[in-house]
Design an enzyme around this catalytic site. Sequence first.
Site, PDB file in Angstrom:
ATOM      1  N   ASP A   9      22.927   3.394 -40.078  1.00  0.00           N
ATOM      2  CA  ASP A   9      24.076   3.443 -39.163  1.00  0.00           C
ATOM      3  C   ASP A   9      25.338   3.165 -39.978  1.00  0.00           C
ATOM      4  OD1 ASP A   9      25.928   2.923 -37.108  1.00  0.00           O
ATOM      5  OD2 ASP A   9      24.417   2.101 -35.781  1.00  0.00           O
ATOM      6  N   GLU A  14      13.325   3.059 -43.945  1.00  0.00           N
ATOM      7  CA  GLU A  14      14.160   2.679 -42.795  1.00  0.00           C
ATOM      8  C   GLU A  14      13.919   3.641 -41.635  1.00  0.00           C
ATOM      9  OE1 GLU A  14      15.920   0.499 -41.579  1.00  0.00           O
ATOM     10  OE2 GLU A  14      17.328  -0.448 -42.938  1.00  0.00           O
ATOM     11  N   ASP A  15      14.124   3.151 -40.426  1.00  0.00           N
ATOM     12  CA  ASP A  15      14.105   4.044 -39.273  1.00  0.00           C
ATOM     13  C   ASP A  15      15.449   4.752 -39.117  1.00  0.00           C
ATOM     14  OD1 ASP A  15      15.124   1.507 -38.783  1.00  0.00           O
ATOM     15  OD2 ASP A  15      14.711   1.570 -36.643  1.00  0.00           O
ATOM     16  N   ARG A  67      10.692   0.128 -28.059  1.00  0.00           N
ATOM     17  CA  ARG A  67      10.262   0.566 -29.397  1.00  0.00           C
ATOM     18  C   ARG A  67       9.029   1.462 -29.302  1.00  0.00           C
ATOM     19  NH1 ARG A  67      13.003  -2.624 -33.326  1.00  0.00           N
ATOM     20  NH2 ARG A  67      13.441  -4.752 -32.679  1.00  0.00           N
ATOM     21  N   PHE A 102      23.904   5.680 -29.244  1.00  0.00           N
ATOM     22  CA  PHE A 102      22.840   4.666 -29.243  1.00  0.00           C
ATOM     23  C   PHE A 102      21.517   5.333 -28.898  1.00  0.00           C
ATOM     24  CE2 PHE A 102      20.393   0.993 -27.930  1.00  0.00           C
ATOM     25  CZ  PHE A 102      20.770   0.056 -28.876  1.00  0.00           C
TER      26      PHE A 102
END
Length: 180
Positions: free
Chosen positions: A109, A105-106, A171, A158
């Site tokens: 959250d 995963e990046d 991205r 964010f």
Amino acid sequence: MDYSVAEFFNGKYKVLITKDEIHRKVKELAHKITVDYKDKCPVLIGVLNGAFIFMADLVKELHIDCEVDFIKISSYGNAKISSGKIDVLKDINCHLEGRHVLIIEDIVDSGLSVKFLENLVSTQNPASLKFVSLMKKMGAARINFEIDYLGFEIPNEFVVGYGLDYCQKLRNLPAVYLMN
Ligand code: PRP
């Protein structure tokens, strides 16, 4: 509101994690995985789209045999808060029974995505299942989930870049930036 990559390169937004810091961390995580998975030929499953850059950089630093596959799930769409409902948009193609699986995963959250993936992959009876994430937001979890190989704990803000988007853009930024 619209944002452009140029504005980020021009210093309008704050860098949270630099290119060099990411590179060092990727090498460190890859070294740990190389040691732990010696002779195990793990299957690395990247979670699209966000993890595509991290996954590509990570596998290049692994000094062991491995296979790769991808899954695409979505809970956010273009929203900033998870809807809580997760859809599989592109499923895993390889057989995971008896395999050592690493989910890449990046960012974690709310934790809903990793929990969903744990349930999904477990049904295929892998020999082992562990999670790698470049980042985890502090204080954002709706589900407490232990990440086995974690890069950075970051504030609950964010962030964009290095795979992470705002409305599908940004991205391609080489570092991680704070949006506000
Ligand atoms: C992001 C990110 C993780 C997930 C984490 O994906 O890449 O997969 O959200 O959030 P959670 O812990 O609250 O579940 P997103 O659905 O935005 O898709 P994307 O990777 O294509 O940007």
